[in-house]
Design an enzyme around this catalytic site. Structure first.
Site, PDB file in Angstrom:
ATOM      1  N   ASP A   1       0.785  -1.230   0.000  1.00 42.84           N
ATOM      2  CA  ASP A   1       0.000   0.000   0.000  1.00 42.84           C
ATOM      3  C   ASP A   1       0.823   1.290   0.000  1.00 42.84           C
ATOM      4  OD1 ASP A   1       0.966  -0.369   2.556  1.00 42.84           O
ATOM      5  OD2 ASP A   1      -0.973  -0.395   3.556  1.00 42.84           O
ATOM      6  N   HIS A   2       2.054   1.242   0.492  1.00 43.16           N
ATOM      7  CA  HIS A   2       2.841   2.476   0.620  1.00 43.16           C
ATOM      8  C   HIS A   2       3.661   2.771  -0.638  1.00 43.16           C
ATOM      9  CE1 HIS A   2       1.935   1.994   4.879  1.00 43.16           C
ATOM     10  NE2 HIS A   2       2.596   3.090   5.187  1.00 43.16           N
TER      11      HIS A   2
ATOM     12  N   ASP B   1       3.146  -1.283  11.499  1.00 53.99           N
ATOM     13  CA  ASP B   1       2.776   0.088  11.149  1.00 53.99           C
ATOM     14  C   ASP B   1       2.106   0.694  12.369  1.00 53.99           C
ATOM     15  OD1 ASP B   1       2.203   1.788   8.355  1.00 53.99           O
ATOM     16  OD2 ASP B   1       0.873   2.264  10.037  1.00 53.99           O
TER      17      ASP B   1
ATOM     18  N   ARG C   1      -1.160  12.751  10.057  1.00 53.08           N
ATOM     19  CA  ARG C   1       0.128  13.347  10.449  1.00 53.08           C
ATOM     20  C   ARG C   1       0.432  14.563   9.586  1.00 53.08           C
ATOM     21  NH1 ARG C   1       3.021   7.588  11.535  1.00 53.08           N
ATOM     22  NH2 ARG C   1       2.286   7.509  13.671  1.00 53.08           N
TER      23      ARG C   1
ATOM     24  N   SER D   1       5.920   6.994  13.469  1.00 52.46           N
ATOM     25  CA  SER D   1       5.780   5.712  12.772  1.00 52.46           C
ATOM     26  C   SER D   1       6.526   4.581  13.457  1.00 52.46           C
ATOM     27  CB  SER D   1       6.291   5.863  11.344  1.00 52.46           C
ATOM     28  OG  SER D   1       7.660   5.531  11.298  1.00 52.46           O
TER      29      SER D   1
ATOM     30  N   ARG E   1       8.538   2.629  11.721  1.00 55.72           N
ATOM     31  CA  ARG E   1       9.625   2.226  10.816  1.00 55.72           C
ATOM     32  C   ARG E   1      10.918   1.921  11.576  1.00 55.72           C
ATOM     33  NH1 ARG E   1       9.368   8.191   8.222  1.00 55.72           N
ATOM     34  NH2 ARG E   1       7.233   7.461   8.145  1.00 55.72           N
TER      35      ARG E   1
HETATM   36  C1  MIC Z   1       3.390   6.437   8.531  1.00 52.59           C
HETATM   37  O1  MIC Z   1       2.210   6.755   8.497  1.00 52.59           O
HETATM   38  O2  MIC Z   1       4.280   7.158   9.016  1.00 52.59           O
HETATM   39  C2  MIC Z   1       3.797   5.079   7.953  1.00 52.59           C
HETATM   40  C3  MIC Z   1       4.516   5.342   6.712  1.00 52.59           C
HETATM   41  O3  MIC Z   1       2.644   4.341   7.661  1.00 52.59           O
HETATM   42  C4  MIC Z   1       4.644   4.352   8.995  1.00 52.59           C
HETATM   43  C5  MIC Z   1       5.229   3.090   8.521  1.00 52.59           C
HETATM   44  C6  MIC Z   1       6.447   3.271   7.652  1.00 52.59           C
HETATM   45  O4  MIC Z   1       7.239   4.177   7.879  1.00 52.59           O
HETATM   46  O5  MIC Z   1       6.600   2.458   6.741  1.00 52.59           O
HETATM   47  C7  MIC Z   1       3.909   4.056  10.301  1.00 52.59           C
HETATM   48  O6  MIC Z   1       2.937   4.706  10.610  1.00 52.59           O
HETATM   49  O7  MIC Z   1       4.343   3.180  11.069  1.00 52.59           O
HETATM   50 FE1  SF4 Z   2      -0.445   4.930   4.986  1.00 58.33          FE
HETATM   51 FE2  SF4 Z   2       0.704   5.572   7.304  1.00 58.33          FE
HETATM   52 FE3  SF4 Z   2      -0.679   7.389   5.886  1.00 58.33          FE
HETATM   53 FE4  SF4 Z   2      -1.970   5.437   7.051  1.00 58.33          FE
HETATM   54  S1  SF4 Z   2      -0.801   7.038   8.056  1.00 58.33           S
HETATM   55  S2  SF4 Z   2      -2.287   6.164   4.963  1.00 58.33           S
HETATM   56  S3  SF4 Z   2      -0.533   3.734   6.849  1.00 58.33           S
HETATM   57  S4  SF4 Z   2       1.232   6.375   5.287  1.00 58.33           S
END
Ligand code: MIC
Ligand code: SF4
Length: 647
Positions: free
Chosen positions: A64-65, A119, A380, A538, A540
């Site tokens: 999805d990312h 995630d 975010r 996140s 990550r």
């Molecule tokens: C995000 O919303 O910051 C992400 C991208 O979904 C991350 C995961 C990632 O960095 O791959 C998260 O929320 O954990």
């Molecule tokens: Fe994707 Fe993270 Fe954004 Fe949700 S918050 S849509 S999981 S990048």
């Protein structure tokens, strides 16, 4: 004594430990899911552990990312993940199926279960009564390899809701924005939010999921709602009635704290740049011109939210100075909207329809123009996350966003001159799982396909007993993992390649960081100083692995965010805490620090004397590792520790 929901679920899954706030316990996990941006590392780690098949009842690998595919890397990752899922026995959700959290809620999440996801927005499943926790990839890999999940039993904060939302202007998004205003991005650290009270009956499952999803921004371990008749209706509509159980706290359940919220007192809210807790009522900034609106993401992608947006846009045209981008969260929602002609209404009004993926939320396209104002129904708004460093990102409900897109500016939604119908979730969703490939039992010979960008997971050298290193960066409070390891279209494709992605560590804060860290690596590595809530955001683990790869030895901070702290430990970096605030104020970037007798310190009282050789004084720092964490840090991290445990 009565039990709350958390006690009930943890107790029924307890593997070891005593279920008491603050204790470390091990629990058996029912479901684990990964997404592609964190998933490539997770599955490489799972492979490195050396287990034949996943050992949890359900594992799902989502894509999805990383969907922009501006070169071969994203598509190579997808094939790697597909072949790894086949080889190791996980479901595979193909690109196009949508965002992991939305799909998991629709098709797999069930009340009373424990789910882990790689995630931070995994708590979305709390809307349906799943205890859903975001973890780093290696943590997930070890659980898939059969180890219980270790967690410190959090405090439980009871959020008692009463009344009903002032629909259609006020939505679930305004509830969680209100809580963020009240509690801040660190108000939930070390806590689980358990919702209850008569007001919950007025919220359907996807609305509850919006609230639990963005509970991640409070720093909470997770958030959860009971499972009731609304939960049953949702599961029925998804053809999964058999997954329903009733789940409610006992009448005399006890909580560590209680907050009372009257839903009818909530007004439309908006988070201003650059933090999700910088929340004010929308009406307070009425008149502000907007350049871009983005609607969707894992926070606000339900059929109900999207249909409401389509109804607001129907027959109208977006403002001439506005770009409207819409990314519905799942194929299920997208397909239903399309079949009902609602996508046509969105397109007719001027929306740019994106695929069902994270998209602009993580800077994968849709970057705003220089210093533009973008209002998003996402979760975010950290500086630079959109892909444009000086863009001003606001967060608001899909209803507010749709209205702003028509007006070209922020207005109080209650002053909107158009019709806003009140939409509900449907009695039956369109169920078509044709993009979910189930695991097959006979895949032991499946070859895992790795493109040239997919590199092995680096490990830390064994723990040193003496660390002498320079403070390469001194930072303030609430540093996010986006600050440490940025995402976006240039960096995200490198998630499977730590040497390459490490070039971007702290790039938005200090462009020279990775170069200077590499220079210091041979001389003993480097140290980072953090304020409160270091590593929020996140899950990550790249925000731990890449700095570790560059030679990071220790982070000394005032406090850490849960997942990042675990990721540091899992990759052998010690998270140390200042004993005194004064010492945080006194240390300076560039100072040379010396810490000796680390192994004995870890085995003993975990207090360390830190010699500041540059300024010529000694201060104290401590670690608060549990027995397992101590052991694994001494063994060089979670991967060697797990291998030894499993062999
Ligand atoms: C995000 O919303 O910051 C992400 C991208 O979904 C991350 C995961 C990632 O960095 O791959 C998260 O929320 O954990
Ligand atoms: Fe994707 Fe993270 Fe954004 Fe949700 S918050 S849509 S999981 S990048």
């Amino acid at each position: 004594m009565g039990k709350n929901l958390i006690e009930k679920i943890l107790e029924s899954h307890l593997s070891y430990g005593e279920l008491k706030t603050g204790n470390t316990i091990g629990v058996n996990v029912d479901q684990v899911y990964t997404q592609d941006a964190t998933g490539t590392m997770t599955w490489l780690e799972f492979e490195a552990i050396g287990i034949d098949k996943v050992k949890v009842p359900l594992a799902v690998s989502y894509i999805d990312h990383n969907m922009l595919q501006s070169n071969f890397m994203n598509a190579d990752d997808h094939i790697f993940l597909q072949t790894a899922a086949e080889r190791f026995g996980a479901f595979f959700s193909k690109p196009g199926n949508g965002i992991c959290h939305q799909i998991h809620l629709e098709r797999f999440a069930a009340p009373g279960k424990i789910a882990l996801g790689t995630d931070s927005h995994t708590p979305t499943g709390g809307g349906i009564g799943t205890l859903s926790i975001g973890v780093g990839g290696l943590e997930a890999a070890t659980v898939m390899a059969g180890l219980p999940f270790e967690v410190v039993v959090p405090e439980v904060l009871h959020v008692r809701l009463k009344g009903a939302l002032k629909r259609p202007y006020v939505t679930a998004m305004d509830v969680i924005l209100t809580l963020l205003k009240l509690l801040s991005v660190k108000g939930g650290v070390g806590k689980i939010l358990e919702y209850g009270g008569s007001g919950i009956e007025t919220l359907n499952i996807t609305e509850r999921a919006t609230i639990t999803n963005m509970g991640a921004e409070l720093g909470a371990t997770t958030s959860i709602f009971p499972s009731d008749m609304k939960t049953l209706s949702f599961l029925k509509a998804e053809g999964r009635e058999k997954d329903w159980i009733e789940l409610k706290a006992d009448d005399d359940a006890e909580y560590d704290d209680i907050i009372n919220i009257d839903l009818s007192s909530i007004e439309p809210m908006i988070a201003q740049p650059h933090s999700p807790d910088n929340v004010i009522p929308v009406k307070d900034i009425a008149g502000l011109k907007v350049n871009q609106i983005c609607i969707g993401s894992c926070t606000n992608s339900s059929y109900q939210a999207m249909k409401t947006v389509a109804s607001i846009l129907k027959g109208k045209t977006i403002h001439k100075n506005v770009n409207l981008l819409i990314n519905p969260g799942s194929k299920q929602v997208y397909e239903m909207l399309a079949r009902e002609g609602l996508i046509a209404e969105m397109i007719a009004a001027g929306a740019r329809m994106l695929e069902a993926s994270c998209g602009p939320c993580i800077g994968m396209g849709g970057a705003p123009g220089s210093s533009h104002v973008s209002v998003r129904s996402y979760n975010r708004n950290f500086k630079g996350r959109s892909g444009t460093k000086d863009a001003l990102i606001y967060l608001a409900s899909p209803v507010s966003c749709a209205i702003f897109s028509l007006k070209g500016k922020i207005i109080n939604p209650e002053d909107f001159d158009g019709e806003i119908p009140i939409i509900n979730e449907p009695e039956l969703f369109t169920i078509n799982d044709n993009l979910i490939i189930p695991p097959s039992k006979t895949t032991i010979d499946t070859k895992i396909v790795k493109g040239p960008n997919i590199k092995d997971v680096p490990l830390k050298e064994p723990l040193r007993d003496r660390i002498e290193a320079e403070i390469l960066l001194k930072l303030g409070n609430n540093i996010t993992t986006d600050d440490i390891m940025p995402a976006g279209s240039q960096v995200l494709p490198l998630r499977s390649n730590i040497p390459a992605i490490s070039e971007f560590v702290f790039k938005n804060i200090d462009i020279t960081f990775s170069q200077r860290a590499k220079e210091l690596k041979e001389k003993g590595g480097c140290i980072i100083i953090g304020g409160d809530n270091y590593g929020q955001g996140s899950s990550r683990e790249h925000a731990a692995i890449a700095p570790m790869y560059l030679g990071l030895q220790v982070v000394i901070a005032k406090s850490f965010a849960r997942i990042h702290r675990a990721n540091l430990i899992n990759f052998g970096v010690i998270p140390l805490l200042f004993v005194s605030e004064q010492d945080y104020l006194k240390v300076e970037q560039g100072d040379q620090l010396l810490i000796e007798h680390i192994i004995n310190g870890l085995k003993g009282n975990q207090r360390f004397k830190v010699q500041n050789k540059t300024q010529g004084y000694i201060f104290e720092a401590y670690s608060n590792l549990n027995e397992k964490e101590k052991d694994l840090i001494i063994k060089g991290g979670l991967l060697p520790y797990t291998k030894a445990k499993i062999e």
